[in-house]
Enzyme design. Structure first.
Site, PDB file in Angstrom:
ATOM      1  N   GLY A 216       0.829  -1.212   0.000  1.00  0.00           N
ATOM      2  CA  GLY A 216       0.000   0.000   0.000  1.00  0.00           C
ATOM      3  C   GLY A 216       0.851   1.245   0.000  1.00  0.00           C
ATOM      4  N   ASN A 217       0.241   2.374   0.252  1.00  0.00           N
ATOM      5  CA  ASN A 217       0.982   3.634   0.314  1.00  0.00           C
ATOM      6  C   ASN A 217       0.364   4.548   1.364  1.00  0.00           C
ATOM      7  OD1 ASN A 217      -1.076   5.422  -1.066  1.00  0.00           O
ATOM      8  ND2 ASN A 217      -0.771   3.832  -2.622  1.00  0.00           N
ATOM      9  N   ARG A 218       0.962   5.729   1.529  1.00  0.00           N
ATOM     10  CA  ARG A 218       0.597   6.579   2.671  1.00  0.00           C
ATOM     11  C   ARG A 218      -0.527   7.576   2.376  1.00  0.00           C
ATOM     12  NH1 ARG A 218       4.124   9.031   6.005  1.00  0.00           N
ATOM     13  NH2 ARG A 218       4.854  10.487   4.438  1.00  0.00           N
ATOM     14  N   SER A 219      -1.171   7.448   1.222  1.00  0.00           N
ATOM     15  CA  SER A 219      -2.229   8.415   0.893  1.00  0.00           C
ATOM     16  C   SER A 219      -3.430   8.232   1.829  1.00  0.00           C
ATOM     17  CB  SER A 219      -2.665   8.206  -0.558  1.00  0.00           C
ATOM     18  OG  SER A 219      -3.788   9.006  -0.817  1.00  0.00           O
ATOM     19  N   ALA A 286      -3.666   7.490  -5.153  1.00  0.00           N
ATOM     20  CA  ALA A 286      -2.307   6.983  -5.312  1.00  0.00           C
ATOM     21  C   ALA A 286      -2.426   5.506  -5.652  1.00  0.00           C
ATOM     22  CB  ALA A 286      -1.524   7.174  -4.016  1.00  0.00           C
TER      23      ALA A 286
END
Ligand code: C5P
Length: 417
Positions: A216-219, A286
């Site tokens: 995943g990512n930090r968005s 994102a």
């Protein structure tokens, strides 16, 4: 949202006359805070409670807060014909909290107190914010009354979920005053996007590794949500394709439909199915560039040998590029470029390159990193056209920058007419 941001939002709309109807639910005390927020935003607020509301909050509180006399009956000031005067003059009527009883009266045109009589006279936009026990909200009679109001163009906010009057909890709670104020003040904004439909992706995709783990990512989705809210407040209908966004952050606005998705492939499917006939497609989300080629059906286990599993990645579809190259949807396409600069180029250099590669009509470049860009922080943006020319820039809160982006979109839509 703080009192300051409510004030900032209201300031753009100019002073208006707002009638705040208050019914006799336990949440009536929150309407004092709501009145305060609306007054702080520069508006004239006239509070019209029902008799039952005055069992919950004193008349003096409402009159002192609003600097207006507080009446509940058309017979309190017969010479003033108050229901006609207040209803006629109102720029916005809010009923918060609205009980099941008053929702039913509003749906059926019953006028047995000053509030319901005023509502029958008012031709301004109306916002109804129900709050009641879950069973009362879910009762088919209440649901039918809400639908009648919605069909008639009344804005009805869905109640929030959480603690109710006693120790019980569920759907039926009054949304927080800040959220009601934001929706209400948005209804006073210029409706320059009325008649349009926006499809906005927000948040970050999660690509499953196994049933519990993901890439995943930090968005957090905050920018996309700010765009959705701002567009809805300016009159657009919005399909918000929400990738793994915290429920507490999701907007509650009558013109926003939320479509929750998880992975990039699910996001692509949702975007494609919403795209046809849309006016604007905005890819704020994102999206993971790669996903595991196979996701395990059960959780990967350590076998004690120290050997780590091999995870083969495959490339995800570039959704923005796809939407920009197949124009059968007929919508304006807007992309985002969250960039970091390095020794080979600045954030803007990379943004300009991306504008050409992606083929979107507009590309919004913003700087991201460990401490900037993600979450509840200010942001700096540059708006580029498809050739990388700078159309505008700005710095401020995500809500303010959402306004700047939508101004550019509104201009582009105008030039397509
Ligand atoms: O390719 P990159 O991630 O740098 O580009 C960012 C823009 O492209 C964003 O608008 C993002 O939503 C979109 N994007 C996409 N599909 C991908 C990757 C990014 O639509 N697979």
């Amino acid at each position: 949202m703080t009192e300051t941001t409510v004030r900032a939002l209201g300031a753009t709309a100019g002073p208006s006359r707002i009638v705040l109807g208050v019914c006799g639910g336990i949440a009536a005390y929150k309407s004092a805070i709501l009145a305060r927020l609306l007054i702080s935003a520069g508006h004239d607020v006239r509070i019209v409670p029902t008799d039952s509301a005055l069992q919950m909050v004193g008349r003096t509180t409402f009159s002192a807060l609003s600097s207006h006399p507080v009446h509940t009956s058309v017979f309190d000031d017969p010479e003033g014909v108050e229901h006609v005067r207040i209803g006629d003059e109102a720029d916005l009527l809010i009923v918060a909290p609205a009980t099941a009883n008053t929702v039913a009266k509003l749906a059926h045109g019953i006028a047995d107190n000053l509030l319901t009589a005023t509502a029958l006279v008012a031709t301004c936009p109306i916002l109804v914010v129900p709050a009641m026990h879950t069973q009362m909200w879910l009762n088919p009679a209440t649901q039918a009354n809400v639908q009648t109001l919605r069909d008639r163009g009344v804005f009805v906010l869905d109640p929030a979920e959480g603690r109710l009057t006693g120790s019980d909890s569920g759907i039926g709670r009054l949304p927080e005053p800040e959220q009601i104020a934001q929706t209400a003040l948005g209804m006073l904004c210029e409706q320059d996007l009325a008649g349009t439909r926006f499809v906005i992706s927000a948040g970050g995709t999660r690509e499953p590794i196994d049933p519990v783990r993901f890439l995943g990512n930090r968005s957090t989705g905050r920018f996309g949500i700010a765009l959705a809210l701002n567009a809805a407040q300016r009159g657009a209908r919005v399909d918000l394709v929400a990738c793994n966004i915290d429920r507490a952050l999701l907007p509650n606005h009558p013109r926003i439909a939320v479509h929750p998705v998880g992975s990039a492939e699910q996001l692509q499917e949702a975007m494609n199915s919403c795209a046809s006939g849309a006016s604007v497609l905005i890819m704020t989300a994102a999206v993971a560039d790669f996903r595991p080629a196979h996701s395990g059906e059960s959780k990967f286990k350590k076998d004690g040998s120290g050997a780590a599993p091999d995870i083969t990645l495959v490339e995800n579809p570039d959704i923005l590029k796809g939407l920009a190259s197949d124009r059968s949807h007929g919508a304006l396409v807007v992309g985002f470029a969250a960039e970091t600069g390095d020794e080979h180029g600045s954030v803007l250099d990379y943004g300009k390159k991306k504008a050409k590669v992606k083929g979107a009509d507009l590309l919004i470049v913003n700087r991201v990193g460990e401490t900037v860009g993600f979450g509840d922080v200010d942001t700096a943006i540059t708006i580029l056209d498809r050739d990388g020319n700078v159309l505008g820039e700005g710095e401020g809160t995500k809500s303010q920058m959402a306004g700047t982006v939508l101004d550019a979109i509104s201009l582009s839509l105008g030039s397509l007419d």
